[in-house]
Design a protein around this motif. Structure first.
Motif, short mmCIF file in Angstrom:
data_model
loop_
_atom_site.label_atom_id
_atom_site.label_comp_id
_atom_site.label_asym_id
_atom_site.label_seq_id
_atom_site.Cartn_x
_atom_site.Cartn_y
_atom_site.Cartn_z
N ALA A 155 0.82 -1.22 0.00
CA ALA A 155 0.00 0.00 0.00
C ALA A 155 0.85 1.27 0.00
O ALA A 155 0.32 2.37 0.10
CB ALA A 155 -0.93 -0.01 1.21
N LYS A 156 2.17 1.11 -0.09
CA LYS A 156 3.05 2.28 -0.16
C LYS A 156 3.54 2.48 -1.58
O LYS A 156 3.68 1.52 -2.34
CB LYS A 156 4.24 2.09 0.79
CG LYS A 156 3.83 1.97 2.26
CD LYS A 156 5.05 1.75 3.15
CE LYS A 156 4.63 1.60 4.61
NZ LYS A 156 5.80 1.34 5.50
N GLU A 157 3.85 3.74 -1.90
CA GLU A 157 4.34 4.05 -3.24
C GLU A 157 5.66 3.31 -3.50
O GLU A 157 6.51 3.22 -2.63
CB GLU A 157 4.57 5.55 -3.41
CG GLU A 157 3.30 6.36 -3.59
CD GLU A 157 3.60 7.80 -3.96
OE1 GLU A 157 3.09 8.24 -5.01
OE2 GLU A 157 4.36 8.45 -3.22
N PHE A 158 5.78 2.78 -4.72
CA PHE A 158 7.03 2.13 -5.11
C PHE A 158 8.15 3.16 -5.24
O PHE A 158 9.32 2.86 -5.02
CB PHE A 158 6.85 1.40 -6.45
CG PHE A 158 5.94 0.19 -6.37
CD1 PHE A 158 5.87 -0.60 -5.24
CD2 PHE A 158 5.14 -0.14 -7.46
CE1 PHE A 158 5.04 -1.71 -5.18
CE2 PHE A 158 4.31 -1.26 -7.41
CZ PHE A 158 4.25 -2.04 -6.26
N PHE A 159 7.77 4.38 -5.67
CA PHE A 159 8.74 5.46 -5.83
C PHE A 159 8.00 6.78 -5.64
O PHE A 159 6.77 6.83 -5.76
CB PHE A 159 9.42 5.39 -7.21
CG PHE A 159 8.47 5.27 -8.35
CD1 PHE A 159 7.84 6.39 -8.90
CD2 PHE A 159 8.17 4.01 -8.89
CE1 PHE A 159 6.95 6.26 -9.95
CE2 PHE A 159 7.27 3.89 -9.96
CZ PHE A 159 6.66 5.01 -10.48
N ASP A 160 8.72 7.84 -5.39
CA ASP A 160 8.09 9.14 -5.19
C ASP A 160 7.37 9.58 -6.46
O ASP A 160 7.93 9.49 -7.57
CB ASP A 160 9.16 10.19 -4.83
CG ASP A 160 9.71 9.97 -3.43
OD1 ASP A 160 9.02 9.30 -2.64
OD2 ASP A 160 10.83 10.45 -3.14
N GLY A 161 6.15 10.04 -6.31
CA GLY A 161 5.37 10.52 -7.45
C GLY A 161 4.63 9.43 -8.19
O GLY A 161 4.08 9.67 -9.27
N GLU A 162 4.58 8.20 -7.63
CA GLU A 162 3.89 7.10 -8.33
C GLU A 162 2.41 7.41 -8.51
O GLU A 162 1.85 7.13 -9.58
CB GLU A 162 4.06 5.78 -7.57
CG GLU A 162 3.43 4.61 -8.35
CD GLU A 162 3.33 3.31 -7.56
OE1 GLU A 162 2.84 2.32 -8.14
OE2 GLU A 162 3.71 3.28 -6.37
N ILE A 163 1.76 8.00 -7.48
CA ILE A 163 0.32 8.26 -7.57
C ILE A 163 0.02 9.18 -8.74
O ILE A 163 -0.90 8.93 -9.54
CB ILE A 163 -0.21 8.85 -6.26
CG1 ILE A 163 -0.19 7.78 -5.15
CG2 ILE A 163 -1.63 9.40 -6.43
CD1 ILE A 163 -0.66 8.27 -3.80
N HIS A 164 0.79 10.24 -8.88
CA HIS A 164 0.57 11.20 -9.97
C HIS A 164 0.75 10.50 -11.33
O HIS A 164 -0.06 10.69 -12.26
CB HIS A 164 1.53 12.38 -9.84
CG HIS A 164 1.43 13.34 -10.99
ND1 HIS A 164 0.32 14.16 -11.19
CD2 HIS A 164 2.29 13.60 -12.02
CE1 HIS A 164 0.50 14.89 -12.27
NE2 HIS A 164 1.70 14.56 -12.80
N LEU A 165 1.80 9.68 -11.44
CA LEU A 165 2.06 8.99 -12.71
C LEU A 165 0.96 7.97 -13.00
O LEU A 165 0.55 7.78 -14.16
CB LEU A 165 3.42 8.30 -12.65
CG LEU A 165 4.04 7.82 -13.97
CD1 LEU A 165 3.98 8.90 -15.04
CD2 LEU A 165 5.47 7.35 -13.75
N LEU A 166 0.45 7.35 -11.94
CA LEU A 166 -0.64 6.39 -12.13
C LEU A 166 -1.89 7.09 -12.65
O LEU A 166 -2.60 6.56 -13.53
CB LEU A 166 -0.97 5.69 -10.81
CG LEU A 166 -0.11 4.49 -10.41
CD1 LEU A 166 -0.43 4.04 -9.00
CD2 LEU A 166 -0.31 3.33 -11.39
N GLU A 167 -2.20 8.25 -12.12
CA GLU A 167 -3.38 8.99 -12.58
C GLU A 167 -3.28 9.30 -14.06
O GLU A 167 -4.27 9.19 -14.80
CB GLU A 167 -3.53 10.27 -11.75
CG GLU A 167 -3.93 9.99 -10.31
CD GLU A 167 -3.89 11.24 -9.45
OE1 GLU A 167 -4.53 11.23 -8.37
OE2 GLU A 167 -3.21 12.22 -9.85
N THR A 168 -2.07 9.70 -14.49
CA THR A 168 -1.87 9.99 -15.92
C THR A 168 -2.05 8.72 -16.75
O THR A 168 -2.70 8.73 -17.80
CB THR A 168 -0.47 10.57 -16.15
OG1 THR A 168 -0.31 11.74 -15.35
CG2 THR A 168 -0.25 10.91 -17.61
N LEU A 169 -1.45 7.64 -16.28
CA LEU A 169 -1.55 6.36 -16.99
C LEU A 169 -3.00 5.89 -17.11
O LEU A 169 -3.43 5.41 -18.17
CB LEU A 169 -0.73 5.29 -16.28
CG LEU A 169 0.75 5.16 -16.64
CD1 LEU A 169 1.43 4.19 -15.70
CD2 LEU A 169 0.92 4.71 -18.09
#
Length: 942
Positions: A486-500
Motif C-alpha cells: 500500500a506504499k508508493e514504489f517510488f516518489d510521485g507514483e500516484i501522480h504517474l498512475l493517474e496519468t496512466l
C-alpha cells in the motif's frame, strides 16, 4: 465303490493288471455304463493287444504316461476347463491318483485327478504321423488359426477390444513395443497432439487383459484428474477413482478397497497425503502424467529436488513398473533429464551417468513419435498442416502516448526494485506483470492500474503475499489478482498512475486492437463462413470478459462461451459442450485450455495476445492441431506494432521462426510442419523471455536484439544436442512388426462370416458395401451366447466401429462382444477340429503351413510376452508370417483328402521348427527368456 469315487471320463487312459500278473494293459475309456453294483467302463484296450471289454470303474488305475497331451474335463456346473496341457508327473496321495499337468496356454501347472483328464492328439503329433487330412478340416483349420491370431494380436495391442477410438499405427506400435519388450518402465515422449492419453489407455487395457495391472496409480496435474477419469472410460477402464474427490482414506487398511486410483500431483506431495499414500500396498504400475514437472537439479556435488520429484522417488519403492509421460522431457536441462531417467531405471545409474558417451541405452527407456512421421492406416499423414497469419494493429496516437508513459513508469519501478536489493523483488515483479497486461488488452492494464491507485489512495495495508502457482499455465490469472504493497514504489507514483489511467481509458475508448479483432478477424470469418466456430486465447480473465462483451454486442448473448482456471471441471465441460453444439466462440485462458481437445468441431484459433513463452503458443494451437483434425488449421496472431514490448516480442518470434526453419531444413522429412513445431518447443524452453524484456527497458532495442540472437544461438546448440540424443529413442517403426501377424478388420470379418457358416448362423444379407451383416441365430445358440430367451434372433452386426456408432441397433463385433466371444470359444475348442488339413493355393506352391504360439517369461518365471506366428515351408525354405499367408487367412479354404508319408512330414516339420526356435532366440533379451512353444495347427499345401 462309494458315491464320492471319481469315474474316469470318456477318453481317459486307464490301466488294469494283466491276469498273468506280468504287467498292465492300457486303453481308452469309450463308454460309461451304469450297473446295479456300480459304474462300468467300456474300454478300448490298446496295449499290449487290441480288444474291447467292460470293466468296473473301481478296478482300473491311471494309464497316463509322461509327455501325453491331455484336456481337463472336470464335470460340474460353473466349472471351467483348465484347457489342454502335457502330463509331467504322477503321484498317489491318500489313495488318490493324481497327474501333474503343465498348461502352456495359461503358464500354470496343476495336480489333477487322473479321472478328470482325457487324451488329446495335438497338431504336431498328427502331422509327424502323417494322419490323413479330411476336406472338412481345411476351413476349420483356417478359422482356428484366425482365432488364435485375433486373440493374440488383441492381447499385444488392445486394439480389437471395446475401445471408443480407432487407434493409429504409431499408437499401436507403441503399445506393442512396450508390451513386447518385457519391460514396463518407459518414458513416453510423443509430440503434443499425438495421443499420449490414448496410448496410455490402450496400454492399460492390454495389461488389464493379461491380468498384470490390477493395482494402478495415475498421478496427474490437479486440473486433469477428472478428465483422465473420463478418458479411461473410453478403454473400458471405468473403475478408476479420484483420491480426495471420489474417496478419502482415514485408515491405511482402507487402501485395500481402491486398486485403480487417480490423484493430483500437488495433493499427493503434501506431507499428510504422502504419508497416507506410502501406507498403501505395492502398485503393479504407477504413471506420472507430465513427467517433466518432476524436477531435480545438480549444482556441483549438491542435488536439489522439488517436492514433486521427492514424491516420485518415494513412490518408486512401491512399484516395479513406472511410466512417465512428457512431450518435453529434456528442456535443455541435461541433469534434470538424467534424474527423470534414474526414476525409471535406478538399476542403470552408472550407465546414465555416461549417457553422452552411450546414448543408445535410451532405446529401451524412451519411446518418442514425431508429428512429422505419423500417418493413418493407409499411410497418409494425419496432420493437414496449418496456416498462420499475423494481423497487425495500426499505429495510433493513443497507443503511442500510453506506451511512452508506461515505459517511464516501468523504468522508475525497476530502478526502485534494484535500489532495495532482494526486498525490492516484488516491485520488479509487479512491473513485469503490468507489461504483460498492457500487451494483452487496454482493459486488462486499465483495470490493474485502477486497482493499484485505489490501494495507494485508500492506504489499505495489504501486501504482496499471494501464493505463486507452480504451473505456468495459471500465472496469468494469478498475476492480475495480486495484492501489492500500500506504499508508493517510488516518489510521485500516484501522480504517474493517474496519468496512466487517463491514457489507458482513452486507449480503451479508441481500441484499434479490439476493432481489428471484431471487424477484420472475427467479422470476416463469419461473413465468408457463417456459423464457423472459433477458439480464442488470451492470458487474462479481464481480457476474456472484455472480448466477451464485444462479441456479445455484435453476435448475441448466446454466441460466446468462456473457460478459465477458476471453473470446475464440470463447468468447463458444459461450456465446451455448448460451444460445440450451438456456440460460435470459445474464449479460453491458458489455465482454462489445459487438456481440452476441440479438433473435431473447430479449426480456427485466434491469439488475441501472444504469450511471452513461444511454447505456450504451440500448446494453444495444439488444442486444434492434433489427431482427429480433418481440416487445415488457421491461426490468427494479433500483433500490436507500436509498443516497445510488442516490437521485442515480434522480433523474438521472427528470430525463433528463422532458427526453426534452418533446423528443419537439415532434416530429411517429407512433412516439415510438425517438425518445426517440435523444434520451436525445444528452442522456446531454453529462452528466458522475461530476462530479455527486462533488459530491453534498461538497454534499448538494439542491445535487446543482440541478447535475443545470443540466447537463440545457445538454444539452437542445446536443441541440436537434444535432438541427437533423442535420435536413439525407440519410435514407431513398421519394420518392427515384420515378423508379426498383423490383424485387421478384414480378418475379423472373414472370421465372423466363416464361423457363422460353421455354427449354423444364417447370413440374411450384407449391405453398405458388405460392412453391415444381417444374421439370424438358431434358437439353440442363444444360451451359449448369453442372450435371454426373449431376445430377437435377428441381429445387425459389423466389425466397423464407426458404422456401429452411427447406426443405432447395430452390434459391434469386437472382442468384448458376447457373440464374438462365443465364436472364438467354438473355434478354439478341441472338438472343433481343424488341427491338420490339406489344401491347394495358387500363391503358396507346395509345402506346409504351421501355426505356433511362442511365449517368453521373466527370469523369475512370470509370463511377459506371447506371440502367434504362422510359418510357411516351401522347398526347404521357411518364412514367418508372410504376406501371402496373411491373405490366405482372409479366404475360405477348400480342403483335400490327403495323406503324406511320415518321412516327408518330418523333413518339412524340421524346417519349420528350426525357424521358430530362431525366432524364440532372437526375441530373448535381458528381460525375456523362452518359456514354451505350442504347435496350434499344421497343414499340407499340395
Amino acid at each position: 465303490m462309494t458315491e464320492h469315487t471319481l469315474i474316469p471320463a470318456i477318453g481317459c487312459w486307464v490301466s488294469q493288471l494283466l491276469p498273468s500278473g506280468s504287467g498292465d494293459r492300457k486303453g481308452v475309456v469309450k463308454k460309461i455304463l451304469r450297473a446295479e453294483t456300480g459304474a462300468e467302463l467300456e474300454v478300448n484296450w490298446l496295449i499290449p493287444e487290441r480288444f474291447t471289454s467292460c470293466v468296473a470303474a473301481s478296478k482300473v488305475k491311471s494309464g497316463f504316461t509322461n509327455g501325453m497331451d491331455v484336456e481337463d474335463v472336470t464335470p460340474g456346473a460353473g466349472v471351467s476347463s483348465l484347457g489342454i496341457g502335457s502330463v509331467m508327473q504322477q503321484r498317489v496321495l491318500a489313495s488318490s491318483e493324481q497327474v501333474l499337468v503343465d498348461f502352456a496356454e495359461s503358464g500354470e501347472r496343476h495336480w489333477l485327478p487322473y479321472q478328470n483328464l482325457r487324451q488329446v492328439r495335438r497338431a504336431k503329433l498328427r502331422f509327424l504321423n502323417a494322419q490323413k487330412a479330411e476336406p472338412v478340416d481345411a476351413e476349420r483349420l483356417r478359422l482356428r488359426l484366425l482365432a488364435h491370431a485375433i486373440e493374440t494380436w488383441n492381447e499385444n495391442t488392445g486394439v480389437l477390444s471395446h475401445l471408443d477410438i480407432d487407434p493409429l499405427p504409431h499408437q499401436i506400435h507403441l503399445v506393442h513395443h512396450i508390451l513386447a519388450s518385457g519391460n514396463y518402465n518407459w518414458l513416453i515422449a510423443d509430440d503434443v497432439g499425438l495421443g499420449k492419453t490414448i496410448e496410455t489407455g490402450m496400454l492399460l487395457h492390454a495389461l488389464n487383459q493379461r491380468g498384470t495391472a490390477k493395482r494402478v496409480l495415475l498421478v496427474t496435474p490437479a486440473g486433469l484428474t477428472r478428465q483422465w477419469q473420463e478418458e479411461l472410460c473410453r478403454f473400458d477402464l471405468d473403475d478408476f477413482q479420484i483420491y480426495g474427490e471420489d474417496f478419502n482414506i482415514n485408515e491405511a487398511r482402507h487402501w485395500k478397497m481402491h486398486d485403480r486410483v487417480i490423484g493430483s500431483l500437488d495433493r499427493f506431495k503434501q506431507e499428510g497425503h504422502l504419508e497416507s499414500l506410502m501406507q498403501a500396498d505395492e502398485w503393479d504400475l504407477i504413471i506420472f502424467d507430465e513427467g517433466h514437472r518432476l524436477s531435480r537439479r545438480q549444482y556441483g556435488l549438491k542435488l536439489t529436488s522439488s517436492d514433486r520429484y521427492d514424491l516420485a522417488a518415494a513412490l518408486r519403492s512401491k512399484t516395479k513398473h513406472l511410466l512417465l509421460l512428457s512431450a518435453t522431457p529434456h528442456q535443455g536441462l541435461h541433469d534434470k533429464f538424467i534424474a527423470l531417467l534414474e526414476l525409471l531405471r535406478p538399476d542403470r545409474h552408472q550407465e546414465l551417468m555416461m549417457l553422452s558417451l552411450k546414448p543408445e541405452i535410451l532405446h529401451d527407456m524412451i519411446y518418442r513419435n514425431h508429428k512429422a512421421d505419423v500417418t493413418d492406416a493407409e499411410g497418409n499423414f494425419i496432420f493437414q498442416g496449418k496456416i498462420t497469419r499475423a494481423m497487425r494493429v495500426p499505429a495510433s496516437a493513443h497507443s503511442s502516448a500510453f506506451d511512452g508513459t508506461l515505459q517511464s513508469y516501468l523504468r522508475r519501478g525497476y530502478a526502485a526494485s534494484a535500489a532495495q536489493g532482494r526486498k525490492g523483488n516484488p516491485i520488479g515483479f509487479v512491473m513485469t506483470v503490468y507489461r504483460k497486461l498492457a500487451a494483452s488488452s487496454s482493459a486488462a492494464i486499465h483495470n490493474a492500474l485502477r486497482n493499484r491507485l485505489a490501494r495507494l489512495v485508500n492506504e489499505r495495508n495489504e501486501v504482496f503475499t499471494a501464493l505463486e502457482p507452480t504451473d505456468e499455465r495459471f500465472f496469468g490469472e494469478w498475476e492480475e489478482q495480486l495484492s501489492t504493497d500500500a506504499k508508493e514504489f517510488f516518489d510521485g507514483e500516484i501522480h504517474l498512475l493517474e496519468t496512466l489511467i487517463e491514457e489507458a481509458a482513452s486507449l480503451k475508448d479508441n481500441d484499434l486492437k479490439l476493432q481489428l479483432f471484431v471487424n477484420d478477424v472475427i467479422g470476416k470469418i463469419q461473413h465468408s463462413h457463417p456459423g464457423e466456430k472459433v477458439l480464442i486465447f488470451t492470458e487474462y480473465r479481464t481480457t476474456q470478459q472484455y472480448l466477451r462483451e464485444a462479441l456479445n454486442n455484435r453476435f448475441g448473448d448466446t454466441a460466446v462461451e468462456l473457460i478459465n482456471g477458476s471453473m470446475k471441471h464440470s463447468e468447463r465441460r458444459e461450456a465446451i459442450a455448448r460451444f460445440e453444439d450451438k456456440g460460435l466462440f470459445l474464449i479460453s485462458t491458458e489455465a482454462g485450455g489445459e487438456g481440452i481437445n476441440l479438433q473435431r468441431h473447430c479449426h480456427i484459433v485466434v491469439n488475441y495476445d501472444l504469450p511471452w513463452n513461444p511454447m505456450r503458443l504451440v500448446q494453444r494451437i495444439g488444442r486444434l492441431y492434433r489427431y482427429g483434425q480433418k481440416l487445415k488449421v488457421l491461426v490468427f496472431n494479433i500483433h500490436q506494432t507500436d509498443t516497445m514490448d510488442q516490437q521485442i516480442i515480434d522480433l523474438m518470434y521472427e528470430r525463433i521462426d528463422s532458427v526453426v526453419d534452418d533446423m528443419a531444413q537439415v532434416q530429411k522429412y517429407e512433412f516439415n510442419e510438425g517438425l518445426k513445431d517440435e523444434i520451436l518447443g525445444e528452442v522456446a524452453e531454453l529462452i528466458d523471455v522475461e530476462d530479455i524484456l527486462l533488459a530491453a527497458t534498461q538497454e534499448g532495442i538494439d542491445r535487446t536484439r543482440e541478447r535475443i540472437d545470443e540466447a537463440l544461438r545457445q538454444a539452437q546448440s542445446a536443441a541440436a544436442k537434444q535432438r541427437e540424443l533423442f535420435a536413439h529413442a525407440a519410435s514407431g517403426n513398421p519394420a518392427e512388426l515384420r515378423h508379426e501377424l498383423v490383424i485387421t478388420q478384414e480378418h475379423l470379418q472373414s472370421f465372423a462370416l466363416g464361423m457363422f457358416n460353421q455354427v449354423g448362423i444364417e447370413v440374411i444379407e450384407q449391405v453398405l458395401k458388405d460392412q453391415l451383416i444381417r444374421i439370424r441365430l438358431p434358437e439353440a445358440a442363444r444360451p451359449k451366447i448369453g442372450m435371454s430367451l426373449k431376445a430377437s434372433l435377428r441381429l445387425d452386426v459389423t466389425v466397423h466401429r464407426e458404422l456401429a456408432v452411427s447406426r443405432p441397433g447395430v452390434q459391434l463385433l469386437d472382442l468384448n462382444s458376447s457373440l464374438m466371444k462365443y465364436l472364438l470359444r467354438e473355434a478354439l475348442s478341441y472338438d472343433f477340429g481343424g488341427h491338420i488339413a490339406a489344401f491347394k493355393h495358387p500363391s503358396l506352391g507346395s509345402g506346409a503351413v504351421f501355426g505356433a504360439m511362442l511365449r517368453w517369461q521373466s527370469q523369475q518365471g512370470k509370463r511377459m510376452r506371447q506371440e502367434f506366428v504362422m510359418s510357411h515351408v516351401e522347398n526347404g525354405h521357411t518364412l514367418l508370417n508372410s504376406e501371402v499367408v496373411g491373405r490366405w487367412l482372409l479366404e475360405p479354404a477348400i480342403g483335400l483328402a490327403f495323406q503324406s508319408t511320415p518321412e516327408q512330414s518330418k523333413v518339412i516339420f524340421a524346417c519349420a521348427e528350426s525357424e521358430i526356435n530362431q525366432r524364440l532366440e532372437s526375441v530373448s533379451n535381458r528381460y525375456l527368456m523362452p518359456e514354451s512353444l505350442q504347435w496350434i495347427a499344421a497343414s499340407w499345401v499340395v
